[in-house]
Enzyme design. Structure first.
Site, PDB file in Angstrom:
ATOM      1  CD  GLN A  39     117.749 -31.666 124.324  1.00 39.36           C
ATOM      2  OE1 GLN A  39     118.764 -32.120 123.806  1.00 39.36           O
ATOM      3  NE2 GLN A  39     116.836 -32.438 124.891  1.00 39.36           N
TER       4      GLN A  39
ATOM      5  CB  CYS B 123     118.238 -34.790 121.977  1.00 40.17           C
ATOM      6  SG  CYS B 123     117.837 -36.529 122.233  1.00 40.17           S
TER       7      CYS B 123
ATOM      8  CG  HIS C 226     121.654 -36.850 123.918  1.00 40.85           C
ATOM      9  ND1 HIS C 226     120.611 -35.969 124.079  1.00 40.85           N
ATOM     10  CD2 HIS C 226     122.733 -36.096 123.558  1.00 40.85           C
ATOM     11  CE1 HIS C 226     121.029 -34.737 123.827  1.00 40.85           C
ATOM     12  NE2 HIS C 226     122.310 -34.788 123.497  1.00 40.85           N
TER      13      HIS C 226
ATOM     14  CG  ASP D 137     125.092 -32.959 122.915  1.00 41.82           C
ATOM     15  OD1 ASP D 137     123.925 -32.614 123.216  1.00 41.82           O
ATOM     16  OD2 ASP D 137     125.713 -33.843 123.534  1.00 41.82           O
TER      17      ASP D 137
END
Length: 238
Positions: free
Chosen positions: A97, A103, A177, A192
């Protein structure tokens, strides 16, 4: 150079309703995905509440707060894995990211990309094209490609506005998140984009995946027992 920044999806109080209510169909449809699968709320982590989630489930998205405790854990986890190593299948689709506030959409891309064999894409699907174009890229290259991919940005930002009387600020600081939990080749992976690599949480199966993913979610909650801002949504068969 200023980092790329999108409107903060996570700041929208309707974000879980949008993904787990009716708006998710619109969101997925805009990305060119046929509604064979839907996002549904996970109302609780007890067996009787999990039994309400339609099966099969192919991904779970977790929304959680980024706190000091979590950041300490994240650093320790990264150091531990770098020292000991882990097995990650080459078929896991993972991207970094590099866009602030993206996200939620990256979690959705991770969920769909690692289940693309189950998805029914429209012919002109913007997400299908993004996945096909980026399949051979590195996680960093995928992140850079998303920075320039207008169709997904526009869908993200229309969702960030959804249900809000006032548009969120693009500079709004967001401490929530999204991550995705997926089953690839019989292993449960946490994806992630803030982390350098996927996290392998061990073996799972199609039948036990939801329960196994919720056990991972519980660990996030146990690390921050004072926090209440957790929300899990499942990508389930419609």
């Amino acid at each position: 150079m200023e980092p790329h920044r999108w409107l903060p999806l996570e700041a929208n109080p309707d974000v879980s309703a949008r993904l787990g209510g009716g708006e998710e169909l619109r969101f997925l449809k805009q990305l060119g995905i046929h509604p064979d699968w839907q996002f549904v709320d996970v109302y609780g982590m007890e067996p009787e509440l999990l039994s309400m989630v339609p099966r099969p489930v192919c991904a779970v998205l977790l929304l959680f707060p980024i706190t000091e405790k979590y950041e300490t854990f994240r650093t320790e986890e990264e150091e531990r894995i770098k020292a000991k190593g882990q097995d990650v299948k080459s078929s896991v689709y993972f991207m970094k990211q590099t866009i602030n506030n993206a996200c939620g959409t990256i979690g959705l891309i991770h969920a769909i990309a690692n289940n693309r064999d189950k998805m029914n894409f429209e012919t002109n699907s913007s997400l299908k094209k993004f996945l096909e174009d980026s399949l051979s890229m590195t996680p960093e290259e995928r992140a850079k490609y998303l920075e320039t991919y207008e169709a997904i940005r526009v869908t993200h930002e229309s969702s960030a506005h959804e249900g809000q009387t006032e548009a969120p600020s693009i500079d709004e600081k967001v401490d929530l998140h999204f991550i995705a939990l997926v089953n690839v080749g019989g292993h449960l992976y946490e994806l992630d984009g803030r982390k350098p690599f996927p996290i392998n949480h061990g073996e799972t199966s199609d039948d036990s995946f939801l329960e196994d993913a919720i056990e991972v979610c519980k660990k996030f909650m146990e690390r921050d027992p004072e926090e209440l801002r957790f929300n899990a949504i499942a990508l389930s068969a419609a």
